[in-house]
Design a protein around this motif. Structure first.
Motif, short mmCIF file in Angstrom:
data_model
loop_
_atom_site.label_atom_id
_atom_site.label_comp_id
_atom_site.label_asym_id
_atom_site.label_seq_id
_atom_site.Cartn_x
_atom_site.Cartn_y
_atom_site.Cartn_z
N ALA A 343 0.83 -1.20 0.00
CA ALA A 343 0.00 0.00 0.00
C ALA A 343 0.87 1.26 0.00
N GLY A 344 1.96 1.21 0.78
CA GLY A 344 2.85 2.36 0.82
C GLY A 344 3.52 2.60 -0.53
N LEU A 345 3.91 1.53 -1.21
CA LEU A 345 4.52 1.67 -2.53
C LEU A 345 3.51 2.24 -3.52
N ALA A 346 2.28 1.73 -3.48
CA ALA A 346 1.24 2.23 -4.37
C ALA A 346 1.03 3.73 -4.18
N ALA A 347 1.07 4.18 -2.94
CA ALA A 347 0.88 5.60 -2.68
C ALA A 347 2.04 6.42 -3.21
N VAL A 348 3.24 5.90 -3.06
CA VAL A 348 4.44 6.63 -3.49
C VAL A 348 4.48 6.78 -5.01
N TYR A 390 10.35 -1.73 -3.80
CA TYR A 390 10.93 -0.65 -4.61
C TYR A 390 10.30 -0.65 -5.99
N ALA A 391 10.38 0.50 -6.65
CA ALA A 391 9.84 0.60 -8.01
C ALA A 391 10.58 1.70 -8.76
N VAL A 392 10.62 1.56 -10.07
CA VAL A 392 11.19 2.59 -10.94
C VAL A 392 10.33 2.68 -12.19
N LYS A 393 9.98 3.91 -12.58
CA LYS A 393 9.16 4.12 -13.77
C LYS A 393 10.04 3.96 -15.01
N VAL A 394 9.54 3.17 -15.98
CA VAL A 394 10.33 2.90 -17.18
C VAL A 394 9.47 3.05 -18.43
N THR A 395 10.14 3.15 -19.55
CA THR A 395 9.48 3.13 -20.84
C THR A 395 10.24 2.20 -21.77
N GLY A 396 9.66 1.95 -22.94
CA GLY A 396 10.32 1.13 -23.95
C GLY A 396 11.08 2.01 -24.92
N ALA A 397 12.16 1.47 -25.48
CA ALA A 397 12.99 2.29 -26.35
C ALA A 397 13.67 1.43 -27.42
N LEU A 398 14.00 2.08 -28.51
CA LEU A 398 14.85 1.50 -29.55
C LEU A 398 16.30 1.76 -29.17
N PHE A 399 17.09 0.71 -29.10
CA PHE A 399 18.50 0.87 -28.77
C PHE A 399 19.36 0.93 -30.03
N HIS A 400 19.28 -0.09 -30.85
CA HIS A 400 19.99 -0.02 -32.12
C HIS A 400 19.43 -1.05 -33.09
N THR A 401 19.61 -0.76 -34.37
CA THR A 401 19.09 -1.64 -35.41
C THR A 401 20.00 -2.84 -35.57
N GLN A 402 19.45 -3.92 -36.11
CA GLN A 402 20.20 -5.17 -36.24
C GLN A 402 20.38 -5.63 -37.68
N GLY A 403 19.71 -4.99 -38.63
CA GLY A 403 19.89 -5.37 -40.03
C GLY A 403 20.97 -4.54 -40.69
N GLY A 404 21.41 -4.98 -41.86
CA GLY A 404 22.43 -4.22 -42.56
C GLY A 404 23.02 -4.97 -43.72
N LEU A 405 24.27 -4.70 -44.02
CA LEU A 405 24.96 -5.28 -45.17
C LEU A 405 25.27 -6.75 -44.91
N MET A 406 24.94 -7.59 -45.87
CA MET A 406 25.26 -9.01 -45.73
C MET A 406 26.75 -9.21 -45.99
N ILE A 407 27.39 -10.03 -45.14
CA ILE A 407 28.82 -10.27 -45.26
C ILE A 407 29.11 -11.77 -45.38
N ASN A 408 30.33 -12.07 -45.83
CA ASN A 408 30.75 -13.47 -45.90
C ASN A 408 31.62 -13.81 -44.69
N ASP A 409 32.31 -14.95 -44.75
CA ASP A 409 33.06 -15.42 -43.59
C ASP A 409 34.27 -14.58 -43.23
N ASP A 410 34.73 -13.71 -44.15
CA ASP A 410 35.81 -12.81 -43.77
C ASP A 410 35.34 -11.36 -43.69
N ALA A 411 34.03 -11.21 -43.45
CA ALA A 411 33.40 -9.90 -43.23
C ALA A 411 33.46 -9.01 -44.45
N ARG A 412 33.63 -9.58 -45.64
CA ARG A 412 33.51 -8.77 -46.85
C ARG A 412 32.03 -8.65 -47.22
N VAL A 413 31.66 -7.47 -47.67
CA VAL A 413 30.27 -7.20 -48.05
C VAL A 413 29.94 -7.95 -49.34
#
Length: 468
Positions: A343-348, A390-413
């Motif tokens: 109850a105390g947490l809810a009030a806070v 305890y509680a902390v107010k949070v939101t959702g966020a985009l951190f970084h994208t994961q798609g991009g240039l396709m590479i081969n086994d020696d990281a050549r595009v």
């Protein structure tokens, strides 16, 4: 100036180097160090006045199997194959299998090399198991921050006499008819430009999270979410790739996070959820299985009223979390709220007391095994929550994208027909990652995994291709 590719010969060469790296984050610095160790001259260009970027904003945690650092804490049965299987399981089989295997087998040797050749210290975090990982394999430098990891890489580059040219934004790639990169033009803040000739080029300039137009185009579900990444990640590699005919994959993939302190913008470790905490919305109700993964939780949180949730936990977890520097920062600025009772947490925190009490009661029943969680989470393996809370107010966020240039086994595009460019390499956020095409495919640490593993491969390959 928009990134462009010129098919004309460079009008001049102000400087020449064997290997040119665009971006001074973990990927770029690892690539430059590896190229230098292979006997090539390397130059790193960085758009900012000092290197920061996604690496310094990250947790700094790098997953790797079969390392001596794991063995030192008694983890002797981890393998690249096991790690690759975990990556594929998290993305439900939608990751590029070849890239998952490549990253999983490369990252361990890369961390060992950074320790042996450049003095980076690694410790393995074993206080809890990160979501989706079947073994304790998360490595960190002793400070346990991305900022410290980047600082150590910068120090290593300086010790290796690798020039890091700051306030130099790469704007134009000069590519000949055979798609060999001959030079790169960089622009200074005052409008002056320099053209750097190169034997090989490494794109380590991350993804496109800072380009709202590209995010809206490729990842509309997070287009209205907060971006918690470096604003310089404007998709230069993707834009160059489109112009030069590179294969682009999984542009809809990204790392989200459902636990960014609001409005403070401080990352709150998901360890709180994994160790027994839970999330409620502004109505005091849970809305998901918090063990599904912190990346996809970004979408779940943003779907709640106001795009807001509260992380709720107890004193045991509050004390545990103080081992994470980001949490201590949140505590210092007053983001962490305390209540002596439910109850105390809810009030806070301003939530309906009856609803929050019922949520606590339901979690307790699940924890005792008396009822199954309607969202599918297993609460039985952790201690029951006990006051104070305890509680902390949070939101959702985009951190970084994961798609991009396709590479081969020696990281050549690769181009759209699957052929490797002669001397163009990519890693980290500039390359297609191992998270697949959806937010739920992100396995903890995938960002630094591909930054370091693919940077390691790119540096070695670029050094071998330093001359036409």
């Amino acid at each position: 100036m928009s990134p462009r590719v010129s098919r004309e010969a460079p009008p001049r060469l102000d400087v020449e180097t064997d290997v040119l790296v665009i971006g001074a984050g973990a990927c770029g610095l690892v690539a430059a160090l590896k190229a230098r160790d292979a006997g090539a001259e390397a130059i790193v260009v960085e758009r900012d006045a000092s290197p920061t970027g996604s690496t310094s904003m990250s947790s700094g945690f790098v997953p790797a199997p079969a390392t001596r650092f794991q063995r030192a804490i008694g983890v002797a049965d981890d393998t690249p194959e096991r790690f690759a299987a975990d990556i594929m399981a998290k993305s439900k089989g939608k990751s590029e299998p070849a890239l998952a295997r490549l990253a999983a087998k490369t990252i361990g040797p890369a961390l060992e090399w950074l320790s042996r050749a450049h003095g980076l210290e690694w410790l393995v975090l074993d206080d809890f198991l990160y979501p989706g990982h079947s073994r304790h394999r998360m490595h960190a430098v002793p400070e346990k921050t991305g900022e410290a990891l980047l600082a150590r890489l910068i120090a290593a580059a300086e010790a290796a006499d690798i020039p890091i040219v700051t306030e130099a934004r790469a704007t134009t790639l000069f590519a000949n008819e055979g798609n060999r990169i001959e030079a790169v033009e960089v622009t200074r803040p005052d409008g002056a430009s320099e053209i750097i000739g190169c034997g090989a080029l490494v794109l380590a300039c991350n993804g496109f999270g800072g380009n709202r137009e590209l995010v809206a185009k490729f990842i509309p579900e997070i287009a209205d979410g907060l971006y918690y990444g470096h604003e310089g990640n404007e998709g230069d590699a993707v834009l160059w790739g489109e112009q030069i005919g590179a294969e682009l994959r999984h542009l809809s993939g990204y790392q989200g996070h459902g636990s960014l302190a609001h409005p403070h913008g401080i990352l709150i470790s998901w360890a709180l959820m994994m160790e027994g905490g839970f999330q409620v919305n502004t109505q005091g109700q849970r809305f998901s299985n918090e063990h599904g993964g912190y990346s996809e939780q970004a979408v779940n949180v943003l779907a709640q009223p106001g795009g807001i949730a509260w992380n709720v936990y107890d004193d045991r977890l509050h004390r545990f979390a103080q081992g994470f520097p980001d949490y201590c920062d949140a505590l210092d600025v007053g983001a962490i709220r305390e209540g002596e009772s439910v109850a105390g947490l809810a009030a806070v925190i301003g939530l309906p007391a009856d609803a929050l009490a019922e949520t606590f009661a339901e979690v307790a029943r699940c924890q005792r095994g008396e009822t199954a969680d309607p969202f599918g989470r297993d609460f039985t393996g952790k201690p029951a929550l006990a006051a104070p809370f305890y509680a902390v107010k949070v939101t959702g966020a985009l951190f970084h994208t994961q798609g991009g240039l396709m590479i081969n086994d020696d990281a050549r595009v690769l181009d759209t027909e699957g052929h490797a460019f002669a001397n163009l390499h990519a890693g980290g956020g500039a390359a297609c990652g191992v998270s697949g095409p959806e937010v739920s495919g992100y396995l903890s640490g995938n960002g630094l995994l591909t930054a370091i593993a693919f940077g390691y491969l790119a540096g070695s390959s670029a050094a071998a291709r330093k001359a036409p």
